[in-house]
Scaffold this motif. Structure first.
Motif, PDB file in Angstrom:
ATOM      1  N   VAL B  19      10.042  15.285  -9.078  1.00 28.03           N
ATOM      2  CA  VAL B  19       8.789  16.043  -9.057  1.00 28.03           C
ATOM      3  C   VAL B  19       7.599  15.093  -8.946  1.00 28.03           C
ATOM      4  N   ARG B  20       7.656  14.003  -9.733  1.00 25.69           N
ATOM      5  CA  ARG B  20       6.546  13.045  -9.698  1.00 25.69           C
ATOM      6  C   ARG B  20       6.387  12.432  -8.321  1.00 25.69           C
ATOM      7  N   SER B  21       7.506  12.012  -7.732  1.00 24.71           N
ATOM      8  CA  SER B  21       7.424  11.372  -6.417  1.00 24.71           C
ATOM      9  C   SER B  21       6.855  12.342  -5.399  1.00 24.71           C
ATOM     10  N   LEU B  22       7.367  13.597  -5.437  1.00 30.54           N
ATOM     11  CA  LEU B  22       6.913  14.561  -4.439  1.00 30.54           C
ATOM     12  C   LEU B  22       5.430  14.880  -4.619  1.00 30.54           C
ATOM     13  N   SER B  23       4.947  14.803  -5.869  1.00 23.72           N
ATOM     14  CA  SER B  23       3.530  15.109  -6.083  1.00 23.72           C
ATOM     15  C   SER B  23       2.626  14.069  -5.409  1.00 23.72           C
ATOM     16  N   TYR B  24       3.195  12.906  -5.050  1.00 27.18           N
ATOM     17  CA  TYR B  24       2.403  11.878  -4.363  1.00 27.18           C
ATOM     18  C   TYR B  24       2.636  11.899  -2.850  1.00 27.18           C
ATOM     19  N   ALA B  25       3.307  12.957  -2.356  1.00 20.86           N
ATOM     20  CA  ALA B  25       3.683  12.982  -0.941  1.00 20.86           C
ATOM     21  C   ALA B  25       2.483  12.742  -0.028  1.00 20.86           C
ATOM     22  N   GLY B  26       1.304  13.186  -0.465  1.00 20.65           N
ATOM     23  CA  GLY B  26       0.109  13.022   0.349  1.00 20.65           C
ATOM     24  C   GLY B  26      -0.270  11.575   0.605  1.00 20.65           C
ATOM     25  N   THR B  27       0.240  10.661  -0.229  1.00 23.79           N
ATOM     26  CA  THR B  27      -0.128   9.252  -0.062  1.00 23.79           C
ATOM     27  C   THR B  27       0.775   8.549   0.946  1.00 23.79           C
ATOM     28  N   LEU B  28       1.760   9.264   1.487  1.00 18.11           N
ATOM     29  CA  LEU B  28       2.734   8.618   2.367  1.00 18.11           C
ATOM     30  C   LEU B  28       2.101   7.979   3.612  1.00 18.11           C
ATOM     31  N   PRO B  29       1.168   8.685   4.280  1.00 18.40           N
ATOM     32  CA  PRO B  29       0.595   8.059   5.491  1.00 18.40           C
ATOM     33  C   PRO B  29       0.011   6.675   5.238  1.00 18.40           C
ATOM     34  N   ARG B  30      -0.668   6.485   4.094  1.00 15.89           N
ATOM     35  CA  ARG B  30      -1.235   5.154   3.886  1.00 15.89           C
ATOM     36  C   ARG B  30      -0.216   4.168   3.314  1.00 15.89           C
ATOM     37  N   GLN B  31       0.981   4.644   3.031  1.00 19.07           N
ATOM     38  CA  GLN B  31       2.042   3.725   2.616  1.00 19.07           C
ATOM     39  C   GLN B  31       2.994   3.473   3.787  1.00 19.07           C
ATOM     40  N   TYR B  32       2.506   3.643   5.042  1.00 19.82           N
ATOM     41  CA  TYR B  32       3.418   3.601   6.188  1.00 19.82           C
ATOM     42  C   TYR B  32       4.185   2.285   6.280  1.00 19.82           C
ATOM     43  N   THR B 125       0.368  -0.247 -16.210  1.00 16.22           N
ATOM     44  CA  THR B 125      -0.943  -0.575 -16.774  1.00 16.22           C
ATOM     45  C   THR B 125      -2.004  -0.675 -15.682  1.00 16.22           C
ATOM     46  N   MET B 126      -1.578  -0.988 -14.455  1.00 12.96           N
ATOM     47  CA  MET B 126      -2.549  -1.043 -13.359  1.00 12.96           C
ATOM     48  C   MET B 126      -2.806   0.345 -12.785  1.00 12.96           C
ATOM     49  N   ASN B 127      -2.236   1.355 -13.457  1.00  9.25           N
ATOM     50  CA  ASN B 127      -2.413   2.737 -13.025  1.00  9.25           C
ATOM     51  C   ASN B 127      -1.886   2.957 -11.600  1.00  9.25           C
ATOM     52  N   ILE B 128      -0.806   2.254 -11.269  1.00  6.37           N
ATOM     53  CA  ILE B 128      -0.125   2.479  -9.990  1.00  6.37           C
ATOM     54  C   ILE B 128       1.235   3.073 -10.351  1.00  6.37           C
ATOM     55  N   PRO B 129       1.416   4.389 -10.177  1.00  6.37           N
ATOM     56  CA  PRO B 129       2.668   4.992 -10.622  1.00  6.37           C
ATOM     57  C   PRO B 129       3.853   4.450  -9.806  1.00  6.37           C
ATOM     58  N   PRO B 130       4.916   3.978 -10.478  1.00  2.00           N
ATOM     59  CA  PRO B 130       6.092   3.503  -9.751  1.00  2.00           C
ATOM     60  C   PRO B 130       6.681   4.589  -8.848  1.00  2.00           C
ATOM     61  N   ALA B 131       6.567   5.852  -9.280  1.00  2.00           N
ATOM     62  CA  ALA B 131       7.112   6.934  -8.460  1.00  2.00           C
ATOM     63  C   ALA B 131       6.431   6.963  -7.092  1.00  2.00           C
ATOM     64  N   ARG B 132       5.153   6.617  -7.061  1.00  2.00           N
ATOM     65  CA  ARG B 132       4.403   6.646  -5.805  1.00  2.00           C
ATOM     66  C   ARG B 132       4.722   5.435  -4.946  1.00  2.00           C
ATOM     67  N   LEU B 134       7.166   2.927  -5.403  1.00  3.26           N
ATOM     68  CA  LEU B 134       8.530   2.440  -5.239  1.00  3.26           C
ATOM     69  C   LEU B 134       9.514   3.527  -4.831  1.00  3.26           C
ATOM     70  N   VAL B 135       9.318   4.752  -5.316  1.00  4.12           N
ATOM     71  CA  VAL B 135      10.328   5.788  -5.089  1.00  4.12           C
ATOM     72  C   VAL B 135      10.022   6.607  -3.835  1.00  4.12           C
ATOM     73  N   LEU B 136       8.773   7.054  -3.709  1.00  2.00           N
ATOM     74  CA  LEU B 136       8.432   7.934  -2.581  1.00  2.00           C
ATOM     75  C   LEU B 136       8.786   7.337  -1.208  1.00  2.00           C
ATOM     76  N   PRO B 137       8.397   6.085  -0.910  1.00  3.25           N
ATOM     77  CA  PRO B 137       8.746   5.556   0.417  1.00  3.25           C
ATOM     78  C   PRO B 137      10.255   5.499   0.653  1.00  3.25           C
ATOM     79  N   ARG B 138      11.016   5.228  -0.404  1.00  5.14           N
ATOM     80  CA  ARG B 138      12.475   5.166  -0.250  1.00  5.14           C
ATOM     81  C   ARG B 138      13.050   6.543   0.050  1.00  5.14           C
ATOM     82  N   LEU B 139      12.560   7.563  -0.679  1.00  9.17           N
ATOM     83  CA  LEU B 139      13.072   8.908  -0.454  1.00  9.17           C
ATOM     84  C   LEU B 139      12.726   9.373   0.961  1.00  9.17           C
ATOM     85  N   ALA B 140      11.495   9.108   1.385  1.00  4.54           N
ATOM     86  CA  ALA B 140      11.070   9.551   2.714  1.00  4.54           C
ATOM     87  C   ALA B 140      11.891   8.840   3.788  1.00  4.54           C
TER      88      ALA B 140
END
Lengths: 267, 253
Positions: B19-32, B125-132, B134-140
């Motif tokens: 759920v967390r990873s999918l909630s960041y789906a919108g950030t995928l284009p800039r993580q190309y 601590t840097m407020n960069i969620p690992p789900a966004r 590390l996980v989202l690009p792998r799932l996509a």
């Protein structure tokens, strides 16, 4: 010491330093009570040094402040906001310098520093470059930008970790054992860096350490944690003539071969 | 009791991570960049082993089928057997198993060592969620690359079968005849059925491997233990899911 001329690459708007308040914080790991009703507050803009023997719960306490650990009971607030809530990390910029450095091994030093501004899109690539190089320059690390963390010495890793925290332009800076495993000169250098950073960026600073010189040299106030409880809290100067025998022994241990301590340690 | 809570814990944290990873789906284009890097790792570098294995799976299918079918004189139907088995079952399952062994284990090892050496804590601590990050690009990347791998597995397996069918004395079927039968009995919906399975298995494998890696606690020994657990859990999930998904997809034909 002011540094307003070299401050330019960082944001122009001064964000105020934040205070931290810890109220009756307890933490259990299973049956082990690591923290027992610890209460103290750190004023905005001060350097607070938390000392204590290994295993006294200092690092665990630090993790509560950044929200990496959740309290069993009690409350930690940063700038009045609950440290355990995820939103707090979005509202308050906190940087933790890990004992190991915790640099991203797959990224170069430059990319380690650039990760935060890139992910949070605080500037374009040229602006980020300026910020990163500025932070590296403050810590005399310009030469390492293209290196990988595995090529760095222990002292350099700590400085890179501090530089990475600086790029975040934090309001609260936390250091976990910044001088451990370093030679005395490098320890003194790191202490100087901590004090300089606090002075130049007016950031609230909490340092966890068991190094006496660091506490006496740069701390505004010192807290001593022993067995999960805060046994002493006050200005650094007070510690030069401590009343509590436990504190006195911790700060000035005498090597006594006739009555070795390890024979009396609790198991 | 401890094991049961651990299993439930695993289920819960996996769903949460999804759920967390999918909630960041919108950030995928800039993580190309990360996305393409993962496509390369998940797709391109897995390709050779997928090709080699499917070739031999297709070959051995034809060989075994030829051996048992010669008793009934039905060797000419080998094409349909290899075609359907590869497309509906062995292609997707083999791709998923190879993905678990080759990509899943690497993902778990990488994320577990990042966790153990506090890099994950640093990200938090840097407020960069690992789900966004590390996980989202792998799932996509998995969703994009797994069907490609499955199609290649099907094709290479079919060719493996064709070669065995031609050069094995007891079968001796010309490729034209083999492929004619294959095409008559293997329809697009069979291939599609297999692709749906491959997509699902691949996604589950990568998600589970990410989750086990991110939840590693301890030291270097636990990294190894996590990798083992990730591969074992992936293999079990693939084969258990396979049965149920096959049953669900069957009436839809």
């Amino acid at each position: 010491m002011t540094c307003s001329s070299t401050r330019s690459p960082f944001s122009q708007v001064e964000t105020p330093a934040v205070g931290v308040s810890i109220e009756k914080l307890s933490k259990d790991f299973g049956r082990l009570k690591v923290l027992k009703e610890v209460t103290f507050a750190v004023e905005p803009g001060e350097i607070f040094v938390l000392m204590g023997p290994s295993g006294s719960g200092k690092s665990v306490l630090l993790k509560h402040i950044v929200g990496l650990e959740l309290p069993t009971s009690g409350r930690v607030t940063v700038d009045g906001k609950d440290a355990a809530a995820e939103e707090t990390r979005e509202q308050v910029r906190m940087a933790l310098v890990f004992q190991s450095g915790a640099l991203f091994n797959s990224l170069s030093v430059y990319d380690n520093l650039a990760l935060y501004p890139r992910e949070h899109r605080v500037a374009n690539e040229a602006g980020i470059r300026e910020k990163v190089m500025h932070a590296l320059q403050i810590l005399s690390l310009e030469g390492t930008a293209r290196k990988s963390p595995s090529e760095l010495s222990g002292g350099m890793k700590k400085r890179v970790a501090i530089a990475r925290a600086l790029v975040m332009e934090p309001q609260l800076m936390l250091y976990d054992e910044p001088t451990s495993e370093l030679d005395p000169v490098m320890s003194a250098t790191i202490s100087e860096i901590i004090a300089t950073v606090k002075e130049d960026y007016h950031v609230t600073t909490i340092v966890v350490s068991h190094e006496r010189e660091l506490a006496f040299g740069i701390a505004d106030r010192v807290g001593i944690l022993m067995g999960g409880a805060l046994i002493s809290l006050g200005p650094a100067a007070e510690l030069r003539s401590p009343q509590d025998p436990r504190v006195a022994e911790f700060l000035n241990p005498k090597i006594d071969l006739q009555h070795p301590r390890f024979k009396n340690l609790e198991t | 009791m401890k094991q049961i809570t651990a299993i439930l814990d695993g289920f819960g944290s996996t769903w949460l991570l999804l759920v967390r990873s999918l909630s960041y789906a919108g950030t995928l284009p800039r993580q190309y960049r990360r996305f393409f890097e993962q496509c390369y790792l998940i797709g391109y570098t897995t390709l050779p082993i997928v090709a080699i294995l499917s070739f031999f799976i297709g070959s051995v299918l034809a060989l075994q089928a030829g051996y048992s079918m010669q008793n009934f004189g039905t060797q000419q139907f080998i094409g349909s057997l290899v075609g359907l088995s590869m497309a509906r079952e062995l292609g997707p399952v083999m791709v998923a198993i190879l993905l678990a062994g080759r990509v899943g284990s690497a993902i778990t090892a990488e994320l577990a060592s990042m966790k153990v050496y506090q890099e994950i804590d640093a990200l938090v601590t840097m407020n960069i969620p690992p789900a966004r990050m590390l996980v989202l690009p792998r799932l996509a990347a998995t969703l994009v690359m797994v069907p490609v791998l499955a199609i290649i597995a099907d094709l290479v397996g079919w060719f493996g079968g064709a070669i065995v069918a031609k050069y094995t004395a007891m079968i001796s079927i010309e490729p034209e005849a083999y492929f004619a039968v294959l095409r008559r009995y293997t329809h697009f919906k069979d291939v599609l059925n297999g692709l749906i399975k491959a997509e699902l298995f691949g996604f589950v494998v990568v998600l589970v491997c990410c989750n086990i890696g991110l939840n590693t606690r301890g030291g270097p020994r636990e990294i190894g233990a996590s990798v083992t657990r990730a591969v074992v859990v992936s293999l079990i999930l693939i084969l258990v899911l396979d049965y149920f998904v096959t049953q669900v997809l069957m009436p839809l034909q």
